[in-house]
Design a protein around this motif. Sequence first.
Motif, PDB file in Angstrom:
ATOM      1  N   ARG A 178      46.572 138.291  80.688  1.00  0.00           N
ATOM      2  CA  ARG A 178      47.246 137.066  80.225  1.00  0.00           C
ATOM      3  C   ARG A 178      47.310 137.029  78.697  1.00  0.00           C
ATOM      4  NH1 ARG A 178      44.145 135.012  84.480  1.00  0.00           N
ATOM      5  NH2 ARG A 178      42.564 134.206  83.051  1.00  0.00           N
ATOM      6  N   PHE A 179      46.257 137.490  78.051  1.00  0.00           N
ATOM      7  CA  PHE A 179      46.197 137.580  76.594  1.00  0.00           C
ATOM      8  C   PHE A 179      47.315 138.488  76.073  1.00  0.00           C
ATOM      9  CE2 PHE A 179      44.292 140.212  73.112  1.00  0.00           C
ATOM     10  CZ  PHE A 179      44.194 139.236  72.123  1.00  0.00           C
ATOM     11  N   LEU A 180      47.504 139.643  76.702  1.00  0.00           N
ATOM     12  CA  LEU A 180      48.556 140.567  76.284  1.00  0.00           C
ATOM     13  C   LEU A 180      49.945 140.006  76.565  1.00  0.00           C
ATOM     14  CD1 LEU A 180      46.850 143.852  77.486  1.00  0.00           C
ATOM     15  CD2 LEU A 180      47.276 143.210  75.114  1.00  0.00           C
ATOM     16  N   ASN A 210      40.285 134.658  76.623  1.00  0.00           N
ATOM     17  CA  ASN A 210      41.034 135.266  75.526  1.00  0.00           C
ATOM     18  C   ASN A 210      42.392 134.616  75.262  1.00  0.00           C
ATOM     19  OD1 ASN A 210      39.065 137.151  74.773  1.00  0.00           O
ATOM     20  ND2 ASN A 210      40.553 138.805  74.652  1.00  0.00           N
ATOM     21  N   PRO A 211      43.151 134.222  76.299  1.00  0.00           N
ATOM     22  CA  PRO A 211      44.415 133.555  75.999  1.00  0.00           C
ATOM     23  C   PRO A 211      44.216 132.280  75.185  1.00  0.00           C
ATOM     24  CG  PRO A 211      44.371 134.268  78.286  1.00  0.00           C
ATOM     25  CD  PRO A 211      42.986 134.447  77.753  1.00  0.00           C
ATOM     26  N   HIS A 212      43.177 131.510  75.511  1.00  0.00           N
ATOM     27  CA  HIS A 212      42.882 130.290  74.753  1.00  0.00           C
ATOM     28  C   HIS A 212      42.420 130.627  73.343  1.00  0.00           C
ATOM     29  CE1 HIS A 212      43.329 128.115  78.474  1.00  0.00           C
ATOM     30  NE2 HIS A 212      42.343 128.803  79.026  1.00  0.00           N
ATOM     31  N   TYR A 213      41.636 131.688  73.208  1.00  0.00           N
ATOM     32  CA  TYR A 213      41.176 132.084  71.875  1.00  0.00           C
ATOM     33  C   TYR A 213      42.340 132.509  70.991  1.00  0.00           C
ATOM     34  CZ  TYR A 213      36.527 132.119  74.030  1.00  0.00           C
ATOM     35  OH  TYR A 213      35.370 131.763  74.688  1.00  0.00           O
ATOM     36  N   LEU A 214      43.321 133.167  71.594  1.00  0.00           N
ATOM     37  CA  LEU A 214      44.488 133.554  70.805  1.00  0.00           C
ATOM     38  C   LEU A 214      45.240 132.328  70.308  1.00  0.00           C
ATOM     39  CD1 LEU A 214      46.452 135.657  69.689  1.00  0.00           C
ATOM     40  CD2 LEU A 214      47.617 135.639  71.908  1.00  0.00           C
ATOM     41  N   LYS A 215      45.417 131.349  71.172  1.00  0.00           N
ATOM     42  CA  LYS A 215      46.118 130.132  70.753  1.00  0.00           C
ATOM     43  C   LYS A 215      45.381 129.447  69.606  1.00  0.00           C
ATOM     44  CE  LYS A 215      48.134 129.324  75.332  1.00  0.00           C
ATOM     45  NZ  LYS A 215      48.118 128.478  76.559  1.00  0.00           N
ATOM     46  N   TRP A 216      44.061 129.375  69.707  1.00  0.00           N
ATOM     47  CA  TRP A 216      43.272 128.767  68.638  1.00  0.00           C
ATOM     48  C   TRP A 216      43.313 129.613  67.370  1.00  0.00           C
ATOM     49  CZ3 TRP A 216      41.912 124.103  67.691  1.00  0.00           C
ATOM     50  CH2 TRP A 216      41.698 123.208  68.731  1.00  0.00           C
ATOM     51  N   ALA A 217      43.271 130.919  67.533  1.00  0.00           N
ATOM     52  CA  ALA A 217      43.320 131.799  66.364  1.00  0.00           C
ATOM     53  C   ALA A 217      44.601 131.557  65.579  1.00  0.00           C
ATOM     54  CB  ALA A 217      43.218 133.257  66.799  1.00  0.00           C
ATOM     55  N   PRO A 268      47.490 144.990  88.163  1.00  0.00           N
ATOM     56  CA  PRO A 268      47.838 143.571  88.317  1.00  0.00           C
ATOM     57  C   PRO A 268      47.074 142.891  89.441  1.00  0.00           C
ATOM     58  CG  PRO A 268      49.578 144.943  89.229  1.00  0.00           C
ATOM     59  CD  PRO A 268      48.608 145.873  88.550  1.00  0.00           C
ATOM     60  N   ASP A 269      46.487 143.679  90.343  1.00  0.00           N
ATOM     61  CA  ASP A 269      45.781 143.113  91.496  1.00  0.00           C
ATOM     62  C   ASP A 269      44.266 143.086  91.296  1.00  0.00           C
ATOM     63  OD1 ASP A 269      48.215 142.872  92.944  1.00  0.00           O
ATOM     64  OD2 ASP A 269      48.122 145.022  93.388  1.00  0.00           O
ATOM     65  N   SER A 270      43.808 143.350  90.090  1.00  0.00           N
ATOM     66  CA  SER A 270      42.368 143.352  89.828  1.00  0.00           C
ATOM     67  C   SER A 270      41.762 141.996  90.179  1.00  0.00           C
ATOM     68  CB  SER A 270      42.090 143.668  88.359  1.00  0.00           C
ATOM     69  OG  SER A 270      40.713 143.509  88.070  1.00  0.00           O
ATOM     70  N   ARG A 301      37.832 139.097  84.016  1.00  0.00           N
ATOM     71  CA  ARG A 301      37.912 139.603  82.643  1.00  0.00           C
ATOM     72  C   ARG A 301      39.196 140.402  82.451  1.00  0.00           C
ATOM     73  NH1 ARG A 301      32.209 142.532  82.923  1.00  0.00           N
ATOM     74  NH2 ARG A 301      33.265 143.083  84.892  1.00  0.00           N
ATOM     75  N   VAL A 302      39.526 141.212  83.440  1.00  0.00           N
ATOM     76  CA  VAL A 302      40.770 141.981  83.380  1.00  0.00           C
ATOM     77  C   VAL A 302      41.974 141.049  83.378  1.00  0.00           C
ATOM     78  CG1 VAL A 302      42.236 143.619  84.643  1.00  0.00           C
ATOM     79  CG2 VAL A 302      39.768 144.032  84.446  1.00  0.00           C
TER      80      VAL A 302
END
Length: 223
Positions: free
Chosen positions: A189-191, A146-153, A177-179, A183-184
Amino acid sequence: MNEQSKWSKVDSYFVDRLLTADPVLDAVLDANAGAGLPNIDVAPNQGKLLHLLAKMKGAANILEIGTLGGYSTIWLARALPETGRLVTLEFEHKHVVVAEDNLRLAGVSGKVEVMEGPALESLALLEARGTEPFDFIFIDADKPNNPHYLKWALKLARPGAVIVADNVVRNGEVINPDSTDDRVQGIRRFLDLLAEEPRIDATALQTVGSKGYDGFVLGIVTA
């Protein structure tokens, strides 16, 4: 009645009252199940929400990251004007085959391009071929990326574009934070990126319903 049963019954109540019976979309879900695709499509009322958001935006160019069997793709494609287009990205060949059949069944295949392969490669290809900027982007694929998808978006969006990302609560695990669930951690990182990114104004909402306890991000590209 447990909480999940209650949430599902409320979703069913809303769907019965507010969504017109749709044999095509019902057939799409049946086809997905028959092909053994995972039952992770958006719920019908969530699909209608995507449809309404795209219509409110007046979206003419839509990007979807994560096709699965094309259920959400159809909801979005139906919001397009006659000359609109939608590009949807899917990694699994089996899913692509099912989705293309479903898009034909729904009568929207002429507006939709399904790109098969790793989404990050497809996104780079879209940039390389100088694709017209998108005005609505739906992110619903593998969460670690998701972080990479946001950058591309942000690269591929025009100013004013709407970005929606699904499954950002993960049954509440997003606050851990310790998950050990990648996916979590991908969502976290996306948020973090959203919080730091001045080019998008965003919020996140928790949801409950037939898909359990989850939520989505909604943002508008400002520059």
